[in-house]
Design an enzyme around this catalytic site. Structure first.
Site, PDB file in Angstrom:
ATOM      1  NE  ARG A 164      -4.020  -2.164   2.300  1.00 15.66           N
ATOM      2  CZ  ARG A 164      -3.911  -3.280   1.989  1.00 15.66           C
ATOM      3  NH1 ARG A 164      -2.845  -3.924   1.751  1.00 15.66           N
ATOM      4  NH2 ARG A 164      -5.369  -4.114   1.904  1.00 15.66           N
ATOM      5  CG  ASP A 175      -3.743 -13.902   3.947  1.00  9.53           C
ATOM      6  OD1 ASP A 175      -4.229 -14.486   3.043  1.00  9.53           O
ATOM      7  OD2 ASP A 175      -3.234 -12.649   3.730  1.00  9.53           O
TER       8      ASP A 175
END
Length: 414
Positions: free
Chosen positions: A28, A296
């Site tokens: 990001r 995840d």
């Protein structure tokens, strides 16, 4: 390369394991740095995914240009949005054979709502895609809320560079809220105003930001494998990891709470390290977890439960079907091979308690880094081999060396 892991005991006084920056935060921030040159970043992730992202953003934008992200799903999504905004530049964005099977249509359609010029080169709805960068004039977009949060984050990251900012309407139940909040928090950190109320997200425009350095917190997903190792070890085992915060932006920080049930306590130290300690035997016969905010770590948790001989019911995992592999089917296949009784649906995994683990089995990784690392801790119970072990470079290149440094016996065969 296959790695053979022998039954071992973690060192009683292990060295501190230094884990590099979060892949999620790094990718990001790399995109934000490409949009705002006044930003610098410390403690970047050394993952293959972040290296691919960095290379794509820093290379000269010749016209036309081909960019291959290989297996890097985050890079595919974020770069699609970034290149759509680069006026006058033409890019062919492609990836591995598996990447060409991972859908991108919802993101492409959302960008097209904003005025983007994107077309498919092979199969409709999937990479490779041709992107002709242009000025995006619209400021409102809507898309299904249950999709991968990476689609939403991709839009939010380019939003401050749109003339009127962006308003995103999410239709239905939102998936992976922590990852959306991470994106918004990073935007706020650099000085962009945002709001997230109900199913509507707003990001204000920002032409420039002040000069600043941002330090990336270490990756909680990578920490999950050490939580599993401590959970499967004897009482008294301790491992120290750096560097983590109590008020983490990462959804996977929920590991602190989840692994308490497995007998693992987490101490946050003043120097930003955390110490994981095995303090008791797990007394649960089964655990029931909703993981839609942290999918995840599902593979790690499933293997931990199997190693402890307890059952688990894990739900909220619909996004795992479209990862590096179909992670639910992969987990079912490999756990079954090791003696587990497992059932999966399109969004859940159900493991029955079992005290028996088959020895000397080879775990197939399906080109998925998380399969390799999730199964490695089972070497504390039985000898196990990991096929194509080098896949860990995607997110945690130092993983096998860190295991060796903490007492695991590892040998390699071709």
């Amino acid at each position: 390369m296959h790695l053979h892991l022998q039954k071992s005991t973690v060192k009683s006084q292990p060295s501190e394991v230094r884990i590099t920056g979060s892949k999620s935060e790094t990718n990001r921030l790399l995109l934000l740095r490409a949009l705002y040159s006044t930003i610098t970043i410390a403690n970047l992730s050394n993952s293959e995914d972040s290296a691919v992202m960095q290379k794509a953003l820093e290379a000269p934008l010749e016209n036309p240009r081909a960019v291959n992200v290989h297996h890097a799903g985050t890079a595919m999504r974020f770069l699609t949005a970034f290149f759509a905004l680069q006026e006058g530049k033409e890019v062919l964005l492609t990836g591995s054979s598996r990447m060409k099977e991972r859908p991108i249509q919802i993101l492409v359609e959302a960008l097209q709502q904003l005025g983007a010029d994107i077309s498919y080169e092979e199969t409709e709805g999937f990479p490779p895609i041709k992107i002709k960068g242009k000025k995006l004039t619209q400021s409102c977009v809507s898309l299904p809320a249950h999709v991968s949060s990476q689609y939403i984050s991709a839009l939010l990251l380019i939003a401050p560079k749109l003339a009127n900012g962006l308003e995103v309407t999410l239709e239905g139940k939102i998936t992976s809220v922590p990852y959306i909040k991470m994106t918004l928090a990073l935007l706020e950190t650099i000085g962009v105003e945002t709001s997230f109320e109900g199913n509507r997200i707003k990001v204000n425009p920002k032409i420039s930001v002040r000069k600043q350095q941002i330090t990336v917190e270490s990756d909680w997903s990578s920490a999950s494998y050490w939580y599993s190792i401590v959970a499967l070890s004897e009482i008294g085992t301790q491992i120290t990891l750096s560097s983590y915060k109590k008020n983490s932006l990462q959804g996977d920080a929920v590991l602190v709470e989840i692994y308490r049930d497995f007998g693992v306590e987490t101490l946050f130290n003043e120097n930003s390290t955390i110490t994981l300690s095995k303090v008791k035997i797990c007394e649960r016969s089964t655990v029931n977890l909703q993981l839609n905010n942290c999918p995840d770590i599902a593979q790690t948790i499933a293997v931990t439960c199997f190693g402890l001989g307890i059952g688990c019911d894990l739900s909220g995992l619909h996004t795992l079907k479209i990862k590096e592999t179909d992670r639910l089917e992969a987990l079912k296949n490999e756990l079954t091979k090791l003696g587990a009784e497992v059932a999966v649906t399109d969004e859940s995994l159900h493991l029955k308690p079992s005290r028996s683990i088959h020895e000397n089995k080879t775990v197939k990784t399906y080109q998925d880094h998380r399969m390799a690392m999730a199964f490695a801790p089972l070497a504390l119970k039985v000898p196990v081999a990991i096929e194509d072990a080098e896949v860990v470079s995607k997110s945690y290149p130092d993983f096998w060396n860190d295991l060796k440094n903490n007492g695991f016996q590892i040998s390699a065969t071709e």
